[in-house]
Design an enzyme around this catalytic site. Structure first.
Site, PDB file in Angstrom:
ATOM      1  N   GLU A  85     -34.269 -22.953  36.695  1.00  0.00           N
ATOM      2  CA  GLU A  85     -35.737 -23.067  36.775  1.00  0.00           C
ATOM      3  C   GLU A  85     -36.247 -23.132  38.212  1.00  0.00           C
ATOM      4  O   GLU A  85     -37.355 -23.612  38.459  1.00  0.00           O
ATOM      5  CB  GLU A  85     -36.216 -24.286  35.986  1.00  0.00           C
ATOM      6  CG  GLU A  85     -35.877 -24.272  34.516  1.00  0.00           C
ATOM      7  CD  GLU A  85     -36.552 -23.163  33.729  1.00  0.00           C
ATOM      8  OE1 GLU A  85     -37.196 -22.285  34.321  1.00  0.00           O
ATOM      9  OE2 GLU A  85     -36.397 -23.189  32.497  1.00  0.00           O
ATOM     10  N   HIS A 104     -38.279 -32.318  35.893  1.00  0.00           N
ATOM     11  CA  HIS A 104     -38.403 -31.544  34.652  1.00  0.00           C
ATOM     12  C   HIS A 104     -37.419 -32.109  33.638  1.00  0.00           C
ATOM     13  O   HIS A 104     -36.223 -32.219  33.930  1.00  0.00           O
ATOM     14  CB  HIS A 104     -38.094 -30.071  34.924  1.00  0.00           C
ATOM     15  CG  HIS A 104     -37.870 -29.271  33.678  1.00  0.00           C
ATOM     16  ND1 HIS A 104     -38.821 -29.177  32.683  1.00  0.00           N
ATOM     17  CD2 HIS A 104     -36.811 -28.547  33.245  1.00  0.00           C
ATOM     18  CE1 HIS A 104     -38.348 -28.423  31.706  1.00  0.00           C
ATOM     19  NE2 HIS A 104     -37.131 -28.036  32.018  1.00  0.00           N
ATOM     20  N   HIS A 106     -36.448 -32.646  29.152  1.00  0.00           N
ATOM     21  CA  HIS A 106     -36.665 -32.259  27.757  1.00  0.00           C
ATOM     22  C   HIS A 106     -36.834 -33.544  26.949  1.00  0.00           C
ATOM     23  O   HIS A 106     -36.179 -33.745  25.937  1.00  0.00           O
ATOM     24  CB  HIS A 106     -35.486 -31.437  27.238  1.00  0.00           C
ATOM     25  CG  HIS A 106     -35.287 -30.126  27.931  1.00  0.00           C
ATOM     26  ND1 HIS A 106     -34.270 -29.255  27.628  1.00  0.00           N
ATOM     27  CD2 HIS A 106     -35.992 -29.512  28.923  1.00  0.00           C
ATOM     28  CE1 HIS A 106     -34.342 -28.179  28.406  1.00  0.00           C
ATOM     29  NE2 HIS A 106     -35.379 -28.311  29.210  1.00  0.00           N
ATOM     30  N   TYR A 125     -56.463 -43.932  27.132  1.00  0.00           N
ATOM     31  CA  TYR A 125     -57.015 -43.725  28.474  1.00  0.00           C
ATOM     32  C   TYR A 125     -55.961 -43.344  29.510  1.00  0.00           C
ATOM     33  O   TYR A 125     -56.254 -42.675  30.503  1.00  0.00           O
ATOM     34  CB  TYR A 125     -57.791 -44.973  28.940  1.00  0.00           C
ATOM     35  CG  TYR A 125     -56.941 -46.074  29.512  1.00  0.00           C
ATOM     36  CD1 TYR A 125     -56.350 -47.032  28.684  1.00  0.00           C
ATOM     37  CD2 TYR A 125     -56.709 -46.140  30.880  1.00  0.00           C
ATOM     38  CE1 TYR A 125     -55.556 -48.029  29.210  1.00  0.00           C
ATOM     39  CE2 TYR A 125     -55.909 -47.142  31.413  1.00  0.00           C
ATOM     40  CZ  TYR A 125     -55.334 -48.082  30.582  1.00  0.00           C
ATOM     41  OH  TYR A 125     -54.535 -49.058  31.101  1.00  0.00           O
ATOM     42  N   HIS A 167     -40.119 -26.205  24.857  1.00  0.00           N
ATOM     43  CA  HIS A 167     -39.195 -26.377  25.981  1.00  0.00           C
ATOM     44  C   HIS A 167     -39.147 -27.829  26.485  1.00  0.00           C
ATOM     45  O   HIS A 167     -38.143 -28.500  26.261  1.00  0.00           O
ATOM     46  CB  HIS A 167     -39.596 -25.401  27.101  1.00  0.00           C
ATOM     47  CG  HIS A 167     -38.666 -25.403  28.260  1.00  0.00           C
ATOM     48  ND1 HIS A 167     -38.483 -24.312  29.081  1.00  0.00           N
ATOM     49  CD2 HIS A 167     -37.878 -26.382  28.780  1.00  0.00           C
ATOM     50  CE1 HIS A 167     -37.593 -24.605  30.016  1.00  0.00           C
ATOM     51  NE2 HIS A 167     -37.221 -25.856  29.861  1.00  0.00           N
ATOM     52  N   TYR A 220     -58.734 -47.175  42.793  1.00  0.00           N
ATOM     53  CA  TYR A 220     -57.645 -48.111  43.027  1.00  0.00           C
ATOM     54  C   TYR A 220     -56.717 -47.616  44.130  1.00  0.00           C
ATOM     55  O   TYR A 220     -55.794 -48.307  44.516  1.00  0.00           O
ATOM     56  CB  TYR A 220     -56.811 -48.315  41.756  1.00  0.00           C
ATOM     57  CG  TYR A 220     -57.491 -49.119  40.679  1.00  0.00           C
ATOM     58  CD1 TYR A 220     -58.355 -50.161  41.013  1.00  0.00           C
ATOM     59  CD2 TYR A 220     -57.287 -48.854  39.334  1.00  0.00           C
ATOM     60  CE1 TYR A 220     -58.991 -50.904  40.030  1.00  0.00           C
ATOM     61  CE2 TYR A 220     -57.904 -49.597  38.349  1.00  0.00           C
ATOM     62  CZ  TYR A 220     -58.753 -50.602  38.697  1.00  0.00           C
ATOM     63  OH  TYR A 220     -59.357 -51.339  37.722  1.00  0.00           O
TER      64      TYR A 220
HETATM   65 ZN   LIG Z   1     -35.820 -27.020  30.823  1.00  0.00          ZN
END
Ligand SMILES: [Zn+2]
Length: 228
Positions: A85, A104, A106, A125, A167, A220
């Site tokens: 990726e 990243h 899963h 929220y 994904h 904040y």
């Molecule tokens: Zn992935």
């Protein structure tokens, strides 16, 4: 890899620690997912990313792959291939000066929603922690493709996180710590949303209320939302 300076060595170790932590936290399993950090030095403008297909427990600093932002291939001078990726890591750093790290995963609940091609709407929220009034789900494209990267960059517009259909999840941050914390927060929200949907259809907060929350987060001084 030539002799890495101490700053680079420390960042390589931090990328590995973050990858291990995402599995220890239960937001990722096995070799899926990947982690990167923006890296600049004298003649290099790029990022350090986890290698493809290696168990995180066995990764050494020299296995982390340095890729240039200008690169059009995943070819790297080191001994490892980068995560499949690498394109979305590159394209997020190219398009988002605010992103210094990307996680990243899963993670199970967020990915369950992504399998339904569902965004996470303003049912709570804390959705604002990702920067807006929802956490979008990018359309499906095959892993590792430019199409997936293009979809991810679009879904991240004005946001620090998005889902990827069928994904997983992308979370960005000003540091590895904030990117990882956001990945955890997205998974927590996804779990709450999935559980709420089992009981009924949760009402959504209004656009005006979410704007109020976003303003409060910004005031904040913690743009990724120091959770109240
Ligand atoms: Zn992935």
């Amino acid at each position: 890899m030539s002799a890495a300076g101490s700053g680079e060595r420390a960042l390589r170790e931090a990328v590995i620690a973050t990858a291990r932590e995402m599995n220890a936290l239960g937001i990722n399993r096995g070799k899926s997912g990947n982690v990167s950090a923006r890296w600049r030095k004298a003649k290099f403008d790029g990022y350090l990313v986890t290698p493809s297909g290696m168990p995180y427990a066995s990764i050494k600093p020299a296995d982390i792959v340095a890729l240039p932002l200008a690169g059009e291939t995943g070819a790297a001078p080191g001994r490892r291939h980068p995560s499949s990726e690498w394109r979305f890591h590159r394209d997020i750093y190219r398009s988002r000066p605010d992103a210094a790290a990307i996680v990243h995963t899963h993670s199970p609940f967020a990915t369950s929603l992504a399998c339904l091609r569902s965004a996470i709407p303003a049912f709570h929220y804390m959705v604002a922690v990702a920067g807006g009034d929802d956490i979008r789900c990018a359309p499906y494209a095959t892993f590792g493709t430019q199409a997936l990267s293009d979809h991810a960059v679009a879904a991240l517009a004005g946001r620090h996180a998005c889902l990827l259909a069928q994904h997983g999840v992308i979370a960005t941050g000003a540091s590895l710590e904030t990117a990882l914390a956001l990945a955890v927060e997205v998974e927590t929200l996804a779990e709450m949303y999935c559980r709420a949907l089992q009981i009924g259809e949760p009402p959504l907060l209004s656009d005006a209320e979410m704007e109020t929350v976003l303003v409060r987060f910004r005031s904040y001084g913690q743009p990724q939302g120091g959770a109240a």
